[in-house]
Design an enzyme around this catalytic site. Structure first.
Site, PDB file in Angstrom:
ATOM      1  N   HIS A 178       2.065   4.253  -3.098  1.00  0.00           N
ATOM      2  CA  HIS A 178       2.049   5.722  -3.058  1.00  0.00           C
ATOM      3  C   HIS A 178       3.346   6.287  -3.642  1.00  0.00           C
ATOM      4  O   HIS A 178       3.322   7.225  -4.449  1.00  0.00           O
ATOM      5  CB  HIS A 178       1.872   6.227  -1.624  1.00  0.00           C
ATOM      6  CG  HIS A 178       0.488   6.082  -1.094  1.00  0.00           C
ATOM      7  ND1 HIS A 178      -0.605   6.712  -1.653  1.00  0.00           N
ATOM      8  CD2 HIS A 178       0.015   5.385  -0.030  1.00  0.00           C
ATOM      9  CE1 HIS A 178      -1.689   6.412  -0.963  1.00  0.00           C
ATOM     10  NE2 HIS A 178      -1.339   5.595   0.030  1.00  0.00           N
ATOM     11  N   HIS A 212       0.840  -1.203   0.000  1.00  0.00           N
ATOM     12  CA  HIS A 212       0.000   0.000   0.000  1.00  0.00           C
ATOM     13  C   HIS A 212       0.875   1.254   0.000  1.00  0.00           C
ATOM     14  O   HIS A 212       0.695   2.156  -0.825  1.00  0.00           O
ATOM     15  CB  HIS A 212      -0.919  -0.023   1.228  1.00  0.00           C
ATOM     16  CG  HIS A 212      -1.756   1.199   1.403  1.00  0.00           C
ATOM     17  ND1 HIS A 212      -3.122   1.168   1.329  1.00  0.00           N
ATOM     18  CD2 HIS A 212      -1.427   2.491   1.665  1.00  0.00           C
ATOM     19  CE1 HIS A 212      -3.592   2.394   1.530  1.00  0.00           C
ATOM     20  NE2 HIS A 212      -2.572   3.217   1.746  1.00  0.00           N
ATOM     21  N   GLU A 213       1.824   1.316   0.927  1.00  0.00           N
ATOM     22  CA  GLU A 213       2.672   2.505   1.044  1.00  0.00           C
ATOM     23  C   GLU A 213       3.640   2.622  -0.132  1.00  0.00           C
ATOM     24  O   GLU A 213       3.871   3.724  -0.640  1.00  0.00           O
ATOM     25  CB  GLU A 213       3.415   2.506   2.374  1.00  0.00           C
ATOM     26  CG  GLU A 213       2.521   2.508   3.602  1.00  0.00           C
ATOM     27  CD  GLU A 213       1.458   3.599   3.625  1.00  0.00           C
ATOM     28  OE1 GLU A 213       1.648   4.663   2.985  1.00  0.00           O
ATOM     29  OE2 GLU A 213       0.424   3.396   4.287  1.00  0.00           O
TER      30      GLU A 213
END
Length: 156
Positions: A73, A69-70
């Site tokens: 980004h 998820h991170e």
């Protein structure tokens, strides 16, 4: 456990480089995040921060979901520039590259990292304020009103 996170980050980047057929700079990784967030990505600094308490309590989910998820980004920023944080570009990376549902929040039990509440009073009874609001009151930066009776809250 932190070593496993670092290895997972490297795996994700190798996967991204094969998929996008280009190199990506590796981020700085810190385990200093506090509160209820599992992780954050600092785009301009190419930095990841993870919550060590939630990591310890949810290690499998961190490896499977939070790390990709991170990283998504950071990859999104490096590929597309400035976009909406959980916009279609980010969702596309989550789905196509990592084959993970693009959820924007985790559902970990956060009792162990929950901030402290402080009891205040108004004309209609006790009200709990979070530590951030309590500190603003202590510093004289603000005063809060009760939503029901519209009187100023005072420390109990």
């Amino acid at each position: 456990m932190q070593q496993q996170i670092l290895e997972r980050i490297e795996d994700c980047y190798q996967q991204a480089e094969a998929y996008f057929k280009r190199a990506f700079p590796r981020p700085t990784t810190q385990f200093t995040l506090r509160g209820r967030s599992a992780g954050t990505a600092h785009l301009q600094q190419n930095r990841l921060r993870f919550n060590p308490v939630l990591l310890r309590e949810n290690s499998e989910a961190f490896l499977a979901e939070v790390v990709p998820h991170e990283i998504s980004h950071l990859l999104c920023f490096q590929i597309f520039g400035k976009t909406k944080p959980h916009g279609r570009e980010w969702q596309s990376i989550m789905l196509k590259l990592f084959k993970i549902s693009p959820n924007t929040t985790h559902n970990f039990d956060t009792q162990s990292v929950k901030g402290k509440d402080v009891e205040y009073r108004c004309a209609c009874g006790p009200i709990r304020l979070g530590i951030r609001r309590h500190n603003k009151v202590l510093r004289g930066e603000t005063r809060y009103l009760c939503k029901r009776c519209h009187t100023h809250l005072t420390l109990a």
